[in-house]
Design a protein around this motif. Structure first.
Motif, PDB file in Angstrom:
ATOM      1  N   LYS A  30      59.921-124.820  -4.059  1.00  0.00           N
ATOM      2  CA  LYS A  30      61.029-125.536  -3.417  1.00  0.00           C
ATOM      3  C   LYS A  30      60.513-126.533  -2.384  1.00  0.00           C
ATOM      4  CE  LYS A  30      62.779-121.741  -1.783  1.00  0.00           C
ATOM      5  NZ  LYS A  30      61.912-120.648  -2.215  1.00  0.00           N
ATOM      6  N   SER A  31      59.661-126.048  -1.481  1.00  0.00           N
ATOM      7  CA  SER A  31      59.143-126.950  -0.447  1.00  0.00           C
ATOM      8  C   SER A  31      58.339-128.072  -1.072  1.00  0.00           C
ATOM      9  CB  SER A  31      58.250-126.183   0.528  1.00  0.00           C
ATOM     10  OG  SER A  31      58.974-125.165   1.144  1.00  0.00           O
ATOM     11  N   THR A  32      57.580-127.741  -2.106  1.00  0.00           N
ATOM     12  CA  THR A  32      56.776-128.761  -2.771  1.00  0.00           C
ATOM     13  C   THR A  32      57.677-129.858  -3.327  1.00  0.00           C
ATOM     14  OG1 THR A  32      55.257-126.997  -3.362  1.00  0.00           O
ATOM     15  CG2 THR A  32      54.969-129.096  -4.477  1.00  0.00           C
TER      16      THR A  32
ATOM     17  N   PHE B 118      62.850-129.474   9.220  1.00  0.00           N
ATOM     18  CA  PHE B 118      61.828-128.523   8.815  1.00  0.00           C
ATOM     19  C   PHE B 118      62.268-127.096   9.117  1.00  0.00           C
ATOM     20  CE2 PHE B 118      59.676-132.464   9.200  1.00  0.00           C
ATOM     21  CZ  PHE B 118      58.682-132.424   8.232  1.00  0.00           C
ATOM     22  N   GLN B 119      61.650-126.190   8.373  1.00  0.00           N
ATOM     23  CA  GLN B 119      61.953-124.776   8.563  1.00  0.00           C
ATOM     24  C   GLN B 119      61.701-124.347  10.007  1.00  0.00           C
ATOM     25  OE1 GLN B 119      60.115-122.361   5.625  1.00  0.00           O
ATOM     26  NE2 GLN B 119      60.728-120.448   6.570  1.00  0.00           N
ATOM     27  N   SER B 120      60.620-124.869  10.585  1.00  0.00           N
ATOM     28  CA  SER B 120      60.289-124.513  11.967  1.00  0.00           C
ATOM     29  C   SER B 120      60.933-125.492  12.946  1.00  0.00           C
ATOM     30  CB  SER B 120      58.783-124.536  12.145  1.00  0.00           C
ATOM     31  OG  SER B 120      58.301-125.848  11.912  1.00  0.00           O
TER      32      SER B 120
ATOM     33  N   LEU C  31      66.634-130.697   3.785  1.00  0.00           N
ATOM     34  CA  LEU C  31      66.598-129.556   4.703  1.00  0.00           C
ATOM     35  C   LEU C  31      65.804-128.430   4.062  1.00  0.00           C
ATOM     36  CD1 LEU C  31      70.023-130.470   4.547  1.00  0.00           C
ATOM     37  CD2 LEU C  31      69.613-129.669   6.860  1.00  0.00           C
ATOM     38  N   ASP C  32      64.696-128.061   4.684  1.00  0.00           N
ATOM     39  CA  ASP C  32      63.849-127.000   4.134  1.00  0.00           C
ATOM     40  C   ASP C  32      64.137-125.689   4.859  1.00  0.00           C
ATOM     41  OD1 ASP C  32      61.993-125.455   2.921  1.00  0.00           O
ATOM     42  OD2 ASP C  32      60.275-126.726   3.383  1.00  0.00           O
ATOM     43  N   GLU C  33      64.830-124.825   4.220  1.00  0.00           N
ATOM     44  CA  GLU C  33      65.218-123.527   4.784  1.00  0.00           C
ATOM     45  C   GLU C  33      65.623-123.646   6.242  1.00  0.00           C
ATOM     46  OE1 GLU C  33      63.308-120.179   3.507  1.00  0.00           O
ATOM     47  OE2 GLU C  33      62.256-121.104   1.845  1.00  0.00           O
ATOM     48  N   PRO C  34      66.626-124.465   6.521  1.00  0.00           N
ATOM     49  CA  PRO C  34      66.934-124.748   7.922  1.00  0.00           C
ATOM     50  C   PRO C  34      67.547-123.558   8.651  1.00  0.00           C
ATOM     51  CG  PRO C  34      68.580-125.720   6.511  1.00  0.00           C
ATOM     52  CD  PRO C  34      67.540-125.152   5.607  1.00  0.00           C
TER      53      PRO C  34
END
Ligand SMILES: Nc1ncnc2c1ncn2[C@@H]1O[C@H](COP(=O)(O)OP(=O)(O)OP(=O)(O)O)[C@@H](O)[C@H]1O
Ligand SMILES: [Mg+2]
Lengths: 297, 364
Positions: free
Chosen positions: B49-51, B88-90, B168-171
Motif C-alpha cells: 500500500k505505502s509503495t 504521513f503515518q507519523s 493519506l498513508d494510514e493517517p
C-alpha cells in the motif's frame, strides 16, 4: 515515606564523597592558594591575604601572551572544526556505498595518540638541515618561499597550531554529527520533498534544527576543550612554550607549578581561576544563545 | 483530478544480497480513480500500500507501468512537480515549528511568480486551519498538541497548497478508537468540501469501508478486487477478500458438493444448482446464520455473548477450519441453550463457495 528519607542520600553518598574529595576540595584549595600572598611552598607559610596574585598574573607578559594564544585558538578552531565536521557528516550521510568504511577512516585520528599525531605534524611542517619539510615542498612547488612553521613567524606557528587542533577534534565531532543526522526521521525529508523544498532550505530549516542539540553540545565542549589546550601544543612545539611564544593558559599554569621557572602555586591558582571564570562566562553566554536557537524535542 | 495507474509494478532488490531474486512490492496494478473521489487502498501489512502511494506521489520510481494525473503522464515527474499533498503515518510534522509554520512551510517553497507575500501566506494558512478546525492551536508546537490535533495539522499542511491529489498513508493508525472514528468522519467531510481526489491507505477494513467511495483490496502486491465497499463485501471474488472484509470474520468450513447439494460434515445445508461435484471451501458470514430448532447445520454450542442490539453465538463444528464459529443474530432470536448443541438455517446470500486450492469464488 519519611523514614526512608535518608535512603536517597545513602545512594548518593559514594558519588558525593568522590566529588567532594576530587572536585570540591581541590577547587576550594585552589581558591585559597590564589589569595594567599607570598606563599612559600618549602615552609608552607604566607604573608597575608589579598588579590596581589591576580594582579601579578594579569600583568605577566607571559600570561598575556598565553591568553592571546588561547583566545585565537578558540575563536578560530571551534567554529571551523564544527563547520567542517558538519560538512563532512552531511557528505558521509548522503553517500550509500562504503559508508561504514569512510566513517571508520574519519574516526581513526580519534584513537591515535596525540603525541604520535604531533610527531607526524612535526615531520610535515618542520624544517631540518636536510629537508624543508613536506608542506614547504608543496609551497615551493607553487613558487612561494619556504616558511618555518615550527620556529618561524608567529602566524605560521599559529596556523600549524589551529590546523592541528581542528584535525584532532574533527573525528569526535563527525562521529556525533553523523549519528545525529542518521537519527532524523526520514519522513521529514519525504514530506519536504513532496512539498518541493530545495536542498538548501531543507538543510537550514529541517536538518539543522533537528540536530541543533548535538551541534550545541559540540560547540560547548569545543569551547571548553580549546580553552584547556595544552598537550597538543606541547606535541608540536615542545615543552618550552614561553620561549616559542606559543604558550596557552593551561601551559602557563603548568609552568608556574612545575616548569623551570615554577614553584609558584599561588600564581598558578590565580591563573587557573581566571581560566575558570572565562570558561564559565562563555558557557553561560552559549546557554543564553541556545535558548533561542536550539530545539529540544 | 483523475488518477490512472497503468500496469504499475515496483520491484525492490532483495535486502539479503546473497539472494538475487527481487521483492515484488506491487505487481501489475491498474486502477482508475475518478475525479473527486475518495478511494480506500486496503490490505494486510506489507501488501504494498505505502509503495503504491509513494509511486503516486513520486517518492518511488515504478519499475514499470505508467501514472497519469488527468491526461498528463506524471511517471517521470519529481514529487514537487506533481502537485500532490501527502499525510504521513507519523504525520512528519516538523517538531521545532509551530502549527502555523508547519502549514505555511509548503507555501514558502514557492519561487518566482508563484511566490506569496507574507499576508497571503498567513491568509492561506488560516484558511487551511479553518478547514480542519484547528485555528485555536495555530501557535502551538506539535509536541503540545494531541494526536488528533497533530493529525489535522498534517492534513492542513497537505491541503494548503491546494493539491490536485491528496494521499493519506494510514493517517489514523496512531489514534485511539474513539478519536479514530471522529477523525475519519472529519477526513471524509474535508474531502467532500474540497473535492480533492484522495487515496486513503489503511489496513483496517472497517475504516476503509466507512469512508471510501470505492475500495481497492490488495494482497502481496496484487489487486484482488475493486468496487464499492458494500458490493465488495457482498460479492467477494475470492477467499482472501471474503476473509479480509467484515468483523467478526467470515466463518470458513470444509465442504463438499454432491448432486447439486452442499454438504458440511454429513449435513446437506444448501442447494447449489449447477456446481459440479467437488470439495469446496465454504464461507458463511456471521450474519448468515439463523437459529432454528430444525436447522440444517448442527454445531456444538460454546457460549452466547450478548452485545446489546446483537447477540453473538460462539460454537464449534468438526468441519470448521478456524478457532471458533461466530454467528451474529438479533437478540430476540436467541436460541435456547439446549443440551450443548445449536442448529442453524443458512441465508443463501451469505454463503460463498471457494475453490479449495486457488480460493477463487465458485458461483451458484
Ligand atoms: N526500500 C525497500 N527495499 C526492499 N523492500 C521493500 C522496501 N520498501 C518496502 N519493501 C517491501 O515491499 C513490500 C510492500 O511494502 P509496503 O511498505 O508498501 O507495505 P504496506 O502495505 O504499506 O504495509 P504496512 O501496512 O505495514 O505499512 C513489503 O514486503 C516490504 O518488505
Ligand atoms: Mg505502509
Amino acid at each position: 515515606m519519611d523514614k526512608n528519607s535518608w535512603k536517597p542520600w545513602l545512594y548518593l553518598l559514594p558519588a558525593l564523597v568522590f566529588l567532594g574529595i576530587f572536585m570540591v576540595y581541590p577547587l576550594f584549595d585552589v581558591m585559597m592558594y590564589s589569595v594567599e600572598e607570598g606563599y612559600n611552598s618549602a615552609s608552607q607559610t604566607f604573608y597575608g591575604v589579598g588579590k596581589y596574585n591576580y594582579s601579578y598574573v594579569l600583568r605577566d607578559p607571559y600570561f598575556l601572551q598565553a591568553l592571546k594564544n588561547t583566545f585565537i585558538l578558540v575563536i578560530i578552531t571551534v567554529p571551523l572544526s564544527t563547520g567542517i565536521a558538519l560538512l563532512i557528516s552531511v557528505g558521509l550521510n548522503s553517500i550509500k556505498p562504503l559508508k561504514e568504511l569512510y566513517q571508520t577512516v574519519y574516526f581513526l585520528p580519534y584513537v591515535t595518540n596525540t603525541l604520535a599525531v604531533g610527531l607526524v605534524f612535526m615531520i610535515l611542517f618542520k624544517k631540518t638541515p636536510y629537508s624543508e619539510g613536506f608542506v614547504n615542498q608543496i609551497i615551493g612547488f607553487f613558487g612561494a618561499g619556504p616558511v618555518d612553521f615550527i620556529e618561524g613567524p608567529y602566524w605560521a606557528k599559529m596556523f600549524v597550531m589551529c590546523f592541528y587542533t581542528i584535525w584532532v577534534v574533527l573525528p569526535f565531532k563527525i562521529l556525533i554529527l553523523t549519528s545525529a543526522l542518521a537519527s532524523v526521521n526520514p519522513d521529514y525529508y519525504k514530506a519536504a520533498k513532496v512539498d518541493g523544498t530545495s536542498p538548501g532550505r531543507t538543510f537550514l530549516r529541517i536538518t539543522l534544527p533537528m540536530i541543533s542539540p548535538m551541534v550545541f553540545y559540540l560547540i560547548i565542549t569545543g569551547f571548553i576543550g580549546a580553552f584547556k589546550a595544552y598537550s597538543d601544543v606541547v606535541a608540536i612545539f615542545g615543552t618550552d612554550l614561553n620561549a616559542a611564544g606559543m604558550n596557552t593558559i593551561v601551559g602557563y599554569v603548568y609552568d608556574m607549578l612545575y616548569g623551570d621557572s615554577g614553584g609558584y602555586p599561588s600564581y598558578a591558582s590565580a591563573a587557573a581561576l581566571i581560566l575558570f571564570a572565562i570558561v564559565l562566562t562563555i558557557t553561560c553566554i552559549n546557554l543564553l544563545i541556545s535558548r533561542k536557537t536550539v530545539h529540544y524535542t | 483530478m483523475k488518477i490512472v495507474l497503468e500496469n504499475l509494478t515496483k520491484k525492490y532488490p532483495n535486502q539479503n544480497r546473497k539472494i538475487k531474486t527481487e521483492v515484488t512490492a506491487v505487481s501489475d496494478m491498474s486502477i482508475e480513480i475518478p475525479d473527486g473521489q475518495l478511494v480506500g487502498l486496503l490490505g494486510p501489512s506489507g501488501c504494498g500500500k505505502s509503495t503504491t502511494l509513494n509511486m503516486i506521489c513520486g517518492l518511488e520510481k515504478p519499475t514499470s507501468g505508467r501514472i497519469y494525473f488527468g491526461d498528463t503522464d506524471v511517471t517521470e515527474l519529481p514529487p514537487e512537480e506533481r502537485g500532490v499533498g501527502m499525510v504521513f503515518q507519523s504525520y512528519a510534522l516538523y517538531p521545532h515549528l509551530t502549527a502555523r509554520q508547519n502549514i505555511m512551510f509548503p507555501l514558502q517553497n514557492f519561487r518566482g511568480e508563484k511566490k506569496l507575500s507574507r499576508s497571503e501566506l498567513e491568509a492561506r494558512a488560516e484558511e487551511a486551519a479553518r478547514l480542519v478546525q484547528i485555528e485555536q492551536f495555530l501557535d502551538r508546537k506539535p509536541g503540545q498538541m494531541s494526536g488528533g490535533q497533530q493529525q489535522r495539522v498534517a492534513i492542513a499542511r497537505a491541503l494548503v497548497k491546494m493539491p490536485g491529489v491528496l494521499l493519506l498513508d494510514e493517517p489514523l493508525s496512531n489514534l485511539d478508537a474513539r478519536l479514530r472514528l471522529q477523525t475519519r468522519e472529519e477526513i471524509r467531510r474535508i474531502q467532500r468540501e474540497t473535492g480533492i481526489t484522495s487515496v486513503f491507505v489503511t489496513h483496517d477494513q472497517e475504516e476503509a469501508m466507512s469512508i471510501s467511495d470505492f475500495i481497492v483490496v490488495m494482497d502481496t502486491g496484487v489487486v484482488q478486487q475493486i468496487g464499492k465497499p458494500q458490493s465488495v463485501y457482498d460479492d467477494p471474488v475470492n477467499l482472501f477478500v471474503a476473509k479480509f472484509l467484515g468483523t467478526p470474520q467470515i466463518n470458513v468450513f470444509d465442504g463438499t458438493v454432491k448432486a447439486g447439494k452442499l454438504f458440511i460434515g454429513d449435513e446437506a445445508v444448501l442447494d447449489v444448482p449447477g456446481v459440479p461435484d467437488r470439495d469446496v471451501t465454504v464461507g458463511i458470514r456471521p450474519e448468515g446464520f439463523v437459529p432454528d430448532e430444525n436447522g440444517v447445520l448442527t454445531c456444538n454450542l460454546h457460549a452466547i455473548e450478548v452485545m446489546g442490539r446483537d447477540t453473538s453465538v460462539v460454537a464449534a463444528h468438526p468441519a470448521f477450519t478456524g478457532h471458533e464459529i461466530r454467528a451474529i443474530i438479533r437478540s430476540d432470536e436467541r436460541p435456547e441453550g439446549s443440551g450443548g448443541t445449536v442448529r442453524f438455517n443458512l441465508k443463501e446470500k451469505k454463503v460463498y463457495l471457494f475453490d479449495k486450492d486457488s480460493g477463487e469464488r465458485i458461483r451458484f
